[in-house]
Each structure stands twice: as C-alpha cells, then as structure tokens.
Design a protein around this motif. Structure first.
Motif, PDB file in Angstrom:
ATOM      1  N   ALA A 286     -43.995  81.259  30.835  1.00  9.85           N
ATOM      2  CA  ALA A 286     -42.561  81.470  30.987  1.00  9.85           C
ATOM      3  C   ALA A 286     -42.253  82.087  32.339  1.00  9.85           C
ATOM      4  CB  ALA A 286     -42.042  82.371  29.865  1.00  9.85           C
ATOM      5  N   PHE A 287     -41.385  81.453  33.097  1.00  8.75           N
ATOM      6  CA  PHE A 287     -40.991  81.895  34.437  1.00  8.75           C
ATOM      7  C   PHE A 287     -42.200  82.005  35.374  1.00  8.75           C
ATOM      8  CE2 PHE A 287     -36.970  84.144  32.767  1.00  8.75           C
ATOM      9  CZ  PHE A 287     -36.270  82.944  32.804  1.00  8.75           C
ATOM     10  N   GLY A 288     -43.321  81.390  34.970  1.00  8.45           N
ATOM     11  CA  GLY A 288     -44.467  81.350  35.862  1.00  8.45           C
ATOM     12  C   GLY A 288     -45.319  82.597  35.873  1.00  8.45           C
ATOM     13  N   SER A 289     -45.059  83.560  34.957  1.00  4.34           N
ATOM     14  CA  SER A 289     -45.867  84.789  34.930  1.00  4.34           C
ATOM     15  C   SER A 289     -45.809  85.375  33.533  1.00  4.34           C
ATOM     16  CB  SER A 289     -45.338  85.807  35.949  1.00  4.34           C
ATOM     17  OG  SER A 289     -44.138  86.388  35.488  1.00  4.34           O
ATOM     18  N   PRO A 290     -46.826  86.180  33.155  1.00  6.30           N
ATOM     19  CA  PRO A 290     -46.828  86.802  31.825  1.00  6.30           C
ATOM     20  C   PRO A 290     -45.928  88.031  31.730  1.00  6.30           C
ATOM     21  CG  PRO A 290     -48.804  87.427  33.004  1.00  6.30           C
ATOM     22  CD  PRO A 290     -48.076  86.459  33.897  1.00  6.30           C
ATOM     23  N   GLU A 291     -45.242  88.408  32.819  1.00  9.36           N
ATOM     24  CA  GLU A 291     -44.454  89.641  32.834  1.00  9.36           C
ATOM     25  C   GLU A 291     -43.329  89.606  31.799  1.00  9.36           C
ATOM     26  OE1 GLU A 291     -41.775  92.327  35.983  1.00  9.36           O
ATOM     27  OE2 GLU A 291     -42.807  90.506  36.644  1.00  9.36           O
ATOM     28  N   LEU A 292     -42.651  88.460  31.673  1.00  2.00           N
ATOM     29  CA  LEU A 292     -41.540  88.352  30.729  1.00  2.00           C
ATOM     30  C   LEU A 292     -42.024  88.565  29.299  1.00  2.00           C
ATOM     31  CD1 LEU A 292     -38.609  87.643  29.955  1.00  2.00           C
ATOM     32  CD2 LEU A 292     -39.303  85.240  29.924  1.00  2.00           C
ATOM     33  N   MET A 293     -43.121  87.906  28.938  1.00  2.00           N
ATOM     34  CA  MET A 293     -43.620  88.020  27.569  1.00  2.00           C
ATOM     35  C   MET A 293     -44.043  89.447  27.257  1.00  2.00           C
ATOM     36  SD  MET A 293     -43.652  86.017  25.099  1.00  2.00           S
ATOM     37  CE  MET A 293     -43.997  86.489  23.401  1.00  2.00           C
ATOM     38  N   GLN A 294     -44.594  90.148  28.225  1.00  2.00           N
ATOM     39  CA  GLN A 294     -44.992  91.539  28.007  1.00  2.00           C
ATOM     40  C   GLN A 294     -43.766  92.414  27.726  1.00  2.00           C
ATOM     41  OE1 GLN A 294     -47.142  92.536  31.566  1.00  2.00           O
ATOM     42  NE2 GLN A 294     -48.925  91.248  31.051  1.00  2.00           N
ATOM     43  N   SER A 295     -42.682  92.197  28.475  1.00  2.99           N
ATOM     44  CA  SER A 295     -41.468  92.992  28.261  1.00  2.99           C
ATOM     45  C   SER A 295     -40.853  92.692  26.899  1.00  2.99           C
ATOM     46  CB  SER A 295     -40.451  92.707  29.369  1.00  2.99           C
ATOM     47  OG  SER A 295     -40.934  93.114  30.625  1.00  2.99           O
ATOM     48  N   LEU A 296     -40.828  91.408  26.508  1.00  2.00           N
ATOM     49  CA  LEU A 296     -40.251  91.036  25.216  1.00  2.00           C
ATOM     50  C   LEU A 296     -41.099  91.574  24.063  1.00  2.00           C
ATOM     51  CD1 LEU A 296     -39.108  87.351  25.899  1.00  2.00           C
ATOM     52  CD2 LEU A 296     -37.688  89.407  25.751  1.00  2.00           C
ATOM     53  N   SER A 297     -42.412  91.560  24.237  1.00  2.00           N
ATOM     54  CA  SER A 297     -43.293  92.098  23.202  1.00  2.00           C
ATOM     55  C   SER A 297     -43.067  93.600  23.035  1.00  2.00           C
ATOM     56  CB  SER A 297     -44.747  91.817  23.553  1.00  2.00           C
ATOM     57  OG  SER A 297     -45.613  92.375  22.588  1.00  2.00           O
ATOM     58  N   GLN A 298     -42.898  94.296  24.146  1.00  2.89           N
ATOM     59  CA  GLN A 298     -42.613  95.733  24.082  1.00  2.89           C
ATOM     60  C   GLN A 298     -41.260  95.984  23.419  1.00  2.89           C
ATOM     61  OE1 GLN A 298     -42.577  97.638  27.909  1.00  2.89           O
ATOM     62  NE2 GLN A 298     -42.402  99.704  27.066  1.00  2.89           N
ATOM     63  N   LEU A 299     -40.267  95.135  23.714  1.00  4.78           N
ATOM     64  CA  LEU A 299     -38.945  95.268  23.093  1.00  4.78           C
ATOM     65  C   LEU A 299     -39.044  95.079  21.578  1.00  4.78           C
ATOM     66  CD1 LEU A 299     -35.841  95.470  23.207  1.00  4.78           C
ATOM     67  CD2 LEU A 299     -35.795  93.002  23.689  1.00  4.78           C
TER      68      LEU A 299
END
Length: 701
Positions: A286-299
C-alpha cells in the motif's frame, strides 16, 4: 472588497450585511424566510393519530385476556388500517439485511487488483514485442519472468515490485495497484477516503501519514489519562477534514472510529482464509511502503483496547456476485450492524421497551423517509395514549385502562350495536339527545338536576321579554340567564333494575365466546350509564360460583378453566339486586352456553355434578321462580347449537313467561341491548318493534 463588475464573495456579502445592520438600526428590519425539509421531530402538519382505532384494538385484546401493557405493544406491532406497525418495519429491516448479503461478495478489491495487474502485464508484453532496440537476451528474460508469474495476485504483485517496467502504461497501472490498496485500507477506517485520495500527490499521502501518527499519539495519551480537551481541539483543527462526522470530543471521535474499525474486522472475519492471506500479502504494498499498514495496525490496537464492547469477532455470509472493495464492504458491514440494532429496537422485547428507543435517523438512512414517519407516528401514538389519560400506571407500575378509556371503548361498542340494530330493523340511526321519556308537548322552567332537552324557542323568548321589560335593547341580541331556561316535559318512564348474568365457565373460553360476552356487558353498561342513568345495572359472572363485578373487573377478567355453571348462585345475587330496588322494573338477562352444573349448598359450599344433578336444576328453577314473583322480565341468550340446551332454556323461559334468543356471536350485543330496551318498559320481550322499546333516540353520537 470585490472589484466593480465582479460578483461579491461570501466575505463581501457578510461585511455588507453587517454594515447594513449597524447603519440601519432606525429602519424596520427586513424579514427573510428560509425553506427546507422539516427536521424537528413529528410533522406538525401530519394528521393526528387515531386514538379511537388504537383504543378499540387495545380494549379487544384486554377483554381477550391480555394485560393493557401487552395489548398496547401488540397494537404497535400490528399497526392500524393506514399505519404501518413495528412488525412491518421489522420485516423491511430483515429484507434489507437479506438483500445486502445476497447481492454482495467480498472479492471486489482483489478483482480490481487482478484487473490492473493483467492490464500492466499485457501492456508490458506489447512494449517488449515492439522495442527493437532491446537486447534479445534481456527481452527473453523479461518475457519469461512475466510468463511465470504466480497465479496469486498478491504474490505476483510482490514479485513485480522491483521489476523495471519498459512500458509507461504498464508502470502507471502497477502504481495504481499500490495507490488503490492504500486508499482501500484507509477507506476501511475513514469513510470516503478512497474517493478523496484519488489522484493524490505525495504531499497528500504525507498528510495522511501525519494524521495517523497524530491520531495514534492522541489515543495513547487518552489511554494513559494524560490528554486534555485542548489536545483534541488542536488535533481537529489540524486534521478535521478527515472526519466528516464532526466529533465534538474525543469520546465521539473514538466511537466513530471504533464502529468502522470493528466493521472492517468483521469484514475480514467474513473472508475465506485464502482471501485474508491475499490481502495481508498485498497490504505491505500500500502506497509503496509498509508504513501505512503499521500506523493502521497501531490504530486498531488502540481502538480495541479503548472500545472493547464493539463487535470485533462477528462475521457474515456473503453470497452475492457484486464484489465489494474494502471500504465499501466495511460500509455494508456497518449497515448490517445498524440493521441488527434496528431489529432489536423494533422487537421491543426487552424490559422497559418504549418507541422512543427506536433510532429514527438510523431507520430513515436504511429504509427511507417514510419508515421514519411511521416510527414517529407510532411513538406519538404511544405518548398520546398515556398523555390523554387512556392508559394509566397503577401503584405496582402496571398499565391499566383508565375510566376514560373504558367510556370511550364502551361508546365505540355501543355505536356498533346501534348500527347492527338499525341495520336489522331498517331504522335510521337517530342521534337526538335525551332518553328520559317521550315529550308531552309542554315545557317548564329548568330546575337543578333536570336532564331533559331545552325548549330553545321558549328559552330565547323569555330572554327577549325580560330584556325588553327592563328597558334594554334587544336589536343586538340578548344574554341568557338561568331563569330564562325552559325544558321539554316528558312522560314519566319506568326505572329499571337490570341484572346481566354472564356465563364465565371454561366452555365460554374454549368456544371463543369470552370476548363477545365482555363486549356485550361493556356496551350495555355504557348505554345505561350514559342514557338511562336512573336504571340500576348489576353485572354478575357465574362459573363454578357467582360473583357481582364492576365493569372494570369483568373487562379485565382472565379466562377461567374451572368447570361449573352455577346459575343458581347467579340468580340469588340477581334477586338480591331486585329487592334493593323495589320500585324499579326488574330486567333479567342471562347469557350462557350450558346447562347449570353447580349450585350453592345451604352451608355455602359449592356442589358440582356433570351431567346436571336434579337438585342443581331444582335450586336454579326455584330462584328463577323467585325472580318471576319479583316481576322480572327474563330473557335467555343461548350461545352455541346444542339442541339439548335449547330445549332446557325454552322450558325455563316458558315457566316464567320469558324469552329465549339464539344470536350469532357478532349479534350478541345487539340482542342483549334490544332485550333491555324492550323489557325495561314492561313489554313482552325482544321481538319485532319491542327490540328497541319504541325508542329511536337511545344512542347519541
């Protein structure tokens, strides 16, 4: 200020308006109106709720043995002639839920990813075939890599993530996959994000990442109890465009986020294991990096801990062919949760349930505006039944029919009786007031307690003569005084002592005669209490034993399953009533569907025997003879088709010069009222014109 010739903007118009208000205080302000859809509760122009219909239905159920509370709930469930009830709304909720599950599937995002992937691969193969400058070995290697891509879209996307695309069209399609996954994952948690981030720039994506970081930081502070209202206000000021729900505090923010996050989790739970594995593998792109998924998982972790009461473990069975993306699927799961909430609210099956519990706004969102109108009308009906005094709560908290409700119900039943009697005799439904006797043609001055109708001509004439005699001007009208009023004199009429004996044995309930019996008693009680107030009515129920009853007791009486028809005891009570009114005409009305099977012994014990014991019959006949000696006009109302009962009652009637009537259940009330009107004046019984006692004015509207 806008340049001359340019249309003024909102700021210019507001400034001009403020200037006009400041400089024009001496002028009359201009009144302006704005029109729009009414959103302030029940429609003020809607017709009033039909309390009469509701009360009739509730009264019918009460007489059938329901409590007033349950009777009201049943009416709200059924609705009225032109009013949808709770059952209809609940049916539509269930249909909407079933349609959503039958229409949709959960493979929408995967299908879209596969379509973009096929588009990218096809464009790349075309470019490889056309590129004459490409090294043949490189071309062969690339074609082999494209030909051996895994069947799994997620694995294929992962393998191509480092591929050096030769086709610009293919590269764009592949980048769309990453962009699509990011927007879908955000749309799962923030409604509308998929559309909002379409064609998003890197700056837009960075803004989203900053919002997620700030949101997780705010929720972490709240979890630790370290946040302040200022923290929330600052967050909304910076990122409010992401929250169309317009939360007013952090609790409202968490509620909105948790409901959607829980729906997203239920959607994941509803997928097959293969679908979940594919999405998990794709999420890192997603969006070319795992950063988004990490933030959503934390949310998600924050929301689970702060709102554990949400349904995080549920799932649904989707069977449709219309694929849903992650965001749309989450919206459908939220709709399903709303429909489940509405189903529970509309069931009203929990303690203390009220129509006000129904979320009308949610109902309108799911079923449309008319459903909201129906729900508001039912709530208004529920309030009106209490506010108008038709239902009241007793000291133990239970709803009961008030005297006002009993009068209204009796009036409705009496009107039905009048229509049946008028229909059978061909008479008009006369609605003249008064029932104190036929007019004699003379009039007299009104005295306190008179119920006779006014002689309007004589009354007005008296006022004119009095005013003129005192030197007043009568050209502009006159004022009536008590001394002016004259009433029509009427012929003296006979006062009646009426005993209505109703069979309350178990056979009445078994044969569905319980409610018609109660309707008859209530109609007769209403007639006597409103039109023949001088008459004395005694209601007597006789089953295994007999008892005198108030109309409220009889109306609320549950079906009794004790065997026994104690006509002897009922006649004892009736004769005691007649003796209390020695100057009244006794009228004895007996409604029964069986022969007497029990009687009172001299010691007060009840004797029961079936078939009827000769002693039981003898005691019953003895009391019937006593009623005849008191001058009672007796009528038996035989219910059912038992020929033996018919012969027995006819013998009793012949013995006391009485009458036997065998009405249909629907005509029982008309038969009893007609017999009362005929018998109270000393006539021979309910036949021909005597059914109505020669009176056309006994029912007033």
């Amino acid at each position: 200020m806008a340049d001359q010739g340019e249309p003024a903007g909102p700021e210019d118009r507001d400034a001009a308006r403020r200037a006009r208000l400041a400089g024009g205080r001496a002028r009359r302000p201009t009144l302006r109106s704005r029109y729009g859809r009414y959103a302030g509760g029940p429609d003020p122009l809607a017709p009033p709720v039909d309390l009469a219909e509701a009360l009739d239905a509730i009264g019918e159920d009460v007489m059938a043995g329901y409590s007033p509370e349950r009777a009201m709930r049943e009416f709200l469930r059924r609705g009225g002639r032109d009013q949808a009830g709770l059952d209809d709304l609940a049916r539509r909720v269930a249909e909407k839920r079933r349609e959503l599950l039958d229409q949709h599937g959960l493979d929408g995002t995967m299908a879209e990813v596969k379509e973009l992937l096929d588009q990218a691969v096809l464009a790349e193969r075309g470019q490889l075939a056309r590129d004459v400058d490409l090294d043949d070995g490189d071309r062969a290697l690339r074609e082999m890599q494209l030909a051996t891509l895994p069947a799994s879209p997620a694995a294929a996307v992962s393998e191509l993530s480092s591929y050096d695309w030769k086709s610009g069209e293919a590269r764009e399609a592949f980048e769309q996959i990453k962009d699509l996954l990011g927007r879908e994952l955000l749309d799962q948690r923030f409604a509308g994000m998929k559309q909002a981030l379409e064609n998003a720039t890197d700056e837009d994506r960075q803004h989203v990442n900053e919002m997620l970081q700030d949101l997780n930081a705010l929720l972490e502070k709240h979890r630790l109890g370290e946040d302040t209202p200022e923290d929330f206000a600052e967050f909304i000021q910076q990122h409010g465009e992401f929250f169309p729900e317009d939360p007013q505090d952090i609790d409202e923010l968490m509620d909105a986020l948790a409901q959607r996050a829980a729906a997203a989790q239920r959607m994941r739970n509803s997928m097959t294991a293969e679908q979940r594995a594919e999405l998990d593998a794709l999420a890192s792109q997603a969006f070319g990096s795992p950063e988004l998924m990490q933030s959503l998982s934390q949310l998600d972790d924050h929301l689970r801990s702060l709102r554990p009461g949400e349904d995080w473990g549920g799932s649904e069975d989707f069977d449709g062919e219309e694929g849903l993306g992650l965001g749309d699927g989450t919206g459908v799961l939220q709709d399903l949760a709303d429909l489940d909430d509405l189903a529970e609210q509309l069931s009203q099956s929990y303690g203390g349930a009220r129509m006000d519990d129904v979320d009308v706004d949610k109902l309108e969102r799911q079923l449309g505006q008319q459903a909201g109108v129906d729900a508001r009308t039912l709530a208004e009906l529920e309030r009106a039944l209490a506010d108008t005094g038709y239902l009241k709560r007793s000291s133990d908290g239970q709803l009961t029919l008030s005297p006002k409700a009993m009068r209204q119900l009796g009036k409705s039943l009496l009107k039905d009786v009048a229509q049946r009697m008028s229909g059978r005799s061909g008479a008009r439904d006369l609605r003249q007031a008064g029932a104190a006797g036929e007019r004699s043609g003379a009039s007299r001055e009104w005295a306190f307690g008179d119920t006779e109708p006014w002689d309007v001509t004589r009354t007005v004439t008296n006022a004119v003569v009095r005013t003129a005699g005192a030197g007043g001007d009568t050209s502009r009208g006159v004022r009536l005084e008590i001394g002016d009023v004259e009433v029509h004199e009427t012929e003296a009429r006979t006062q009646a002592a009426v005993a209505l004996l109703v069979d309350t044995s178990f056979s009445m309930a078994m044969a569905n005669r319980w409610v018609p019996m109660k309707r008859t008693a209530l109609a007769l009680h209403q007639l006597i209490s409103t039109r023949f107030r001088g008459d004395a009515l005694q209601l007597i129920g006789f089953g295994r034993a007999a008892q005198t009853m108030q109309i409220e007791e009889l109306t609320a009486l549950d079906a009794r399953w004790d065997k026994g028809t104690n006509l002897h005891h009922g006649l004892l009570l009736a004769n005691r009533h007649f003796r209390k009114h020695p100057n009244a005409q006794p009228v004895l009305l007996i409604v029964t569907d069986g022969e007497p099977t029990s009687h009172l012994e001299p010691d007060g014990e009840v004797f029961f025997s079936y078939p009827p014991h000769p002693l039981t019959v003898a005691w019953s006949v003895r009391e019937l003879d006593n009623a005849m000696r008191l001058g009672a006009q007796t009528t038996f109302f035989r219910l059912g088709d038992d020929p033996g009962l018919g012969r027995f009652l006819q013998q009793l009637a012949d013995r006391v010069d009485g009458t036997v009537v065998s009405p249909e259940l629907d005509d029982l009330g008309a038969a009893v009222v007609g017999s009362y009107l005929g018998g109270r004046g000393g006539s021979s019984g309910p036949s021909g014109s005597d059914w109505y006692g020669g009176r056309g004015a006994w029912f007033g509207g």
